[in-house]
Motif scaffolding. Structure first.
Motif, PDB file in Angstrom:
ATOM      1  N   GLU A 124     -49.828  16.349  67.452  1.00 49.27           N
ATOM      2  CA  GLU A 124     -49.343  16.155  66.083  1.00 49.27           C
ATOM      3  C   GLU A 124     -48.504  17.349  65.628  1.00 49.27           C
ATOM      4  N   ALA A 125     -48.925  18.561  66.012  1.00 49.94           N
ATOM      5  CA  ALA A 125     -48.168  19.768  65.656  1.00 49.94           C
ATOM      6  C   ALA A 125     -46.795  19.742  66.317  1.00 49.94           C
ATOM      7  N   MET A 126     -46.753  19.300  67.582  1.00 52.92           N
ATOM      8  CA  MET A 126     -45.480  19.193  68.288  1.00 52.92           C
ATOM      9  C   MET A 126     -44.582  18.170  67.603  1.00 52.92           C
ATOM     10  N   LYS A 127     -45.156  17.046  67.204  1.00 55.99           N
ATOM     11  CA  LYS A 127     -44.393  15.985  66.539  1.00 55.99           C
ATOM     12  C   LYS A 127     -43.755  16.507  65.248  1.00 55.99           C
ATOM     13  N   ASP A 135     -38.625  25.052  67.331  1.00 58.13           N
ATOM     14  CA  ASP A 135     -39.055  25.298  68.708  1.00 58.13           C
ATOM     15  C   ASP A 135     -40.518  24.873  68.870  1.00 58.13           C
ATOM     16  N   PHE A 136     -40.794  24.086  69.907  1.00 60.15           N
ATOM     17  CA  PHE A 136     -42.151  23.587  70.128  1.00 60.15           C
ATOM     18  C   PHE A 136     -42.650  23.899  71.537  1.00 60.15           C
ATOM     19  N   LEU A 137     -42.019  24.876  72.189  1.00 61.61           N
ATOM     20  CA  LEU A 137     -42.392  25.200  73.564  1.00 61.61           C
ATOM     21  C   LEU A 137     -43.873  25.567  73.668  1.00 61.61           C
ATOM     22  N   SER A 185     -42.221  14.013  72.578  1.00 62.74           N
ATOM     23  CA  SER A 185     -43.172  14.045  71.466  1.00 62.74           C
ATOM     24  C   SER A 185     -43.923  12.711  71.343  1.00 62.74           C
ATOM     25  N   SER A 186     -43.202  11.606  71.484  1.00 62.08           N
ATOM     26  CA  SER A 186     -43.832  10.285  71.397  1.00 62.08           C
ATOM     27  C   SER A 186     -44.821  10.074  72.528  1.00 62.08           C
ATOM     28  N   PHE A 187     -44.421  10.454  73.737  1.00 61.20           N
ATOM     29  CA  PHE A 187     -45.320  10.333  74.888  1.00 61.20           C
ATOM     30  C   PHE A 187     -46.586  11.166  74.680  1.00 61.20           C
ATOM     31  N   HIS A 188     -46.413  12.388  74.204  1.00 56.65           N
ATOM     32  CA  HIS A 188     -47.561  13.267  73.997  1.00 56.65           C
ATOM     33  C   HIS A 188     -48.546  12.656  72.998  1.00 56.65           C
TER      34      HIS A 188
END
Length: 225
Positions: A124-127, A135-137, A185-188
């Motif tokens: 959710e944080a990555m999304k 940056d979401f690395l 992001s969707s896959f995660h």
């Protein structure tokens, strides 16, 4: 486009100096403290860049003596270097395709409630970061690491951990491809959902699709920039 992390800028600068012949094969690099001052960055960023270049056999680190150029990149044309980097990323993604779908399935079966919740929170944080084009690395790496730990298989976890340096480089490349961040992001999120719902078949299938999508892009030979 995702902003480069500091150590990535140092990494690129060292490679540029080697490619342009400023530092030749066998030559010793300036001390890390000097590089840190010249580049205007923290010494930890220089140390991380040098460490990765050492893993890639571009630099040779001799404890107590210094850091030396192991391979003179000017010997290989730029297109050959790009090919070699893509080949490495291809092989890495192929290896991940073998390992990570099973890790996701095992996590769906074995994760504690707290571990499953943490995986979902990271997704959710990555999304949110992707939506804000931030940056979401960190979250990306953390997500896969959490799944590996939640599999409760120490051998498979350490296999993935040994690839960590290459994984960072792989994600740095794929994050710059148009549309890839949103798909990842969707896959995660869907993988996290399958783990929370204790559905190993779905978790395995989704992780497989996620990595096959990345593999397809690497086969296309997408440029880094």
């Amino acid at each position: 486009m995702t902003k480069k992390l500091t150590y990535e800028t140092v990494y690129d600068e060292i490679k540029r100096n080697i490619k342009e012949g400023h530092w030749k094969q066998g030559e010793q690099l300036p001390p890390l403290e000097q590089l840190s001052t010249e580049l205007g960055v923290g010494i930890s960023s220089v140390r991380e860049a040098v460490r990765i270049l050492g893993k890639q056999k571009i630099l040779r680190i001799e404890q107590g003596r210094g850091t030396y150029v192991e391979n003179e990149l000017t010997e290989a044309p730029a297109d050959r270097l790009d090919f070699l980097e893509r080949a490495t990323m291809l092989q890495l993604t192929e290896a991940r395709l073998i390992i990570e779908p099973e890790l996701a399935a095992m996590a769906a079966e074995k994760a504690t409630a707290e571990e499953a919740e943490a995986i979902m929170a990271t997704a959710e944080a990555m999304k949110r970061k992707v939506e804000k084009k931030r940056d979401f690395l960190k979250e990306d790496i953390q997500f896969h690491d959490q799944i590996a730990k939640a599999s409760h298989n120490e051998i498979m976890f350490h296999m993935l951990d040994r690839m960590s340096d290459l994984l960072v480089d792989s994600r740095r490349k794929s994050m710059k491809w148009a549309g890839m961040n949103e798909k990842a992001s969707s896959f995660h999120f869907l993988i996290a959902q399958a783990i929370v719902q204790r559905n190993p078949t779905q978790a395995r299938a989704l992780m497989k699709c996620h990595l096959e999508d990345m593999l397809f892009e690497f086969h296309k030979g997408r440029d880094e920039e």
